[in-house]
Write an enzyme that holds these catalytic residues in place. Sequence first.
Site, mmCIF file in Angstrom:
data_model
loop_
_atom_site.group_PDB
_atom_site.id
_atom_site.type_symbol
_atom_site.label_atom_id
_atom_site.label_comp_id
_atom_site.label_asym_id
_atom_site.label_seq_id
_atom_site.Cartn_x
_atom_site.Cartn_y
_atom_site.Cartn_z
ATOM 1 N N HIS A 77 48.564 41.444 45.051
ATOM 2 C CA HIS A 77 49.468 40.733 45.961
ATOM 3 C C HIS A 77 50.051 39.526 45.222
ATOM 4 O O HIS A 77 49.327 38.820 44.524
ATOM 5 C CB HIS A 77 48.679 40.280 47.198
ATOM 6 N N GLU B 260 50.877 39.589 37.025
ATOM 7 C CA GLU B 260 50.328 40.823 37.610
ATOM 8 C C GLU B 260 50.030 41.846 36.511
ATOM 9 O O GLU B 260 48.984 42.496 36.515
ATOM 10 C CB GLU B 260 51.313 41.429 38.607
ATOM 11 N N LEU C 93 53.896 50.692 49.895
ATOM 12 C CA LEU C 93 54.415 49.991 51.069
ATOM 13 C C LEU C 93 53.897 50.516 52.410
ATOM 14 O O LEU C 93 54.205 49.946 53.451
ATOM 15 C CB LEU C 93 55.948 50.000 51.053
ATOM 16 N N ASN D 167 44.172 46.347 45.578
ATOM 17 C CA ASN D 167 45.596 46.052 45.714
ATOM 18 C C ASN D 167 45.917 44.802 44.899
ATOM 19 O O ASN D 167 45.027 44.007 44.584
ATOM 20 C CB ASN D 167 45.925 45.806 47.192
ATOM 21 N N ASP E 15 45.604 42.267 53.436
ATOM 22 C CA ASP E 15 45.390 41.232 52.406
ATOM 23 C C ASP E 15 44.132 40.400 52.632
ATOM 24 O O ASP E 15 44.054 39.253 52.207
ATOM 25 C CB ASP E 15 46.614 40.287 52.308
ATOM 26 N N SER F 9 56.267 48.965 38.032
ATOM 27 C CA SER F 9 56.029 48.233 36.782
ATOM 28 C C SER F 9 54.534 47.961 36.582
ATOM 29 O O SER F 9 54.053 47.937 35.446
ATOM 30 C CB SER F 9 56.838 46.938 36.728
#
Length: 187
Positions: free
Chosen positions: A103, A173, A84, A101, A144, A13
């Site tokens: 998160h 997001e 992933l 990225n 992260d 998405s």
Amino acid sequence: MKNIVVFVSGSGSNLQSIINNIENGQISNVRIALVVADRKCYGLERAKNHQIPTKIVERGENFFKELYDVIPEDTSLIVLAGFLSILNSEFCKRWKGKIINIHPSLLPKFGGKGMWGHYVHDAVIAANEKESGATVHFVTTGIDEGEVILQGKVEVLDNETAKSLASKIIKIEHEIYPKAINYILNS
Ligand code: GRF
């Protein structure tokens, strides 16, 4: 035109929101040269629907060698969108400052190994946090841990569930990831 490569493993998405924002001009002078997936997933279908080239690189012995080989040299940014697999340090070094990225928490809170999907939101609720959100950050070898680029916040209500929190955060997001990409590549 700057070329980006988007890595996906799931529903894609965020990939869709990047595609939409390129098409509506919110992200300018950028094209998705390739979508890479480490497995069959719906993200690949989204790419194909927009005539974007795709490649599956499955995990295994030659995973990183294959990943290296599929990414065009002229790639300005590698965008992890629900990818992933964890990238090794050699890969992170080769593309240093050029991998981002997203998160689903306000990093540095609720990041690191095991903090993905509903685990993040469960932990936020268990810790009685009053706010959560999403973070766009540079990718480094520490999970992260890279520099934060942009965050968006949501309120955690008294009756919040992991599911309700997830659905609020995914909307954030979809707003901040395209903004961050445009900011990095056009400022
Ligand atoms: C998002 O929640 C993102 O924060 C995390 O993976 C999820 C990807 O969702 N890194 P989608 O595949 O973009 O729908």
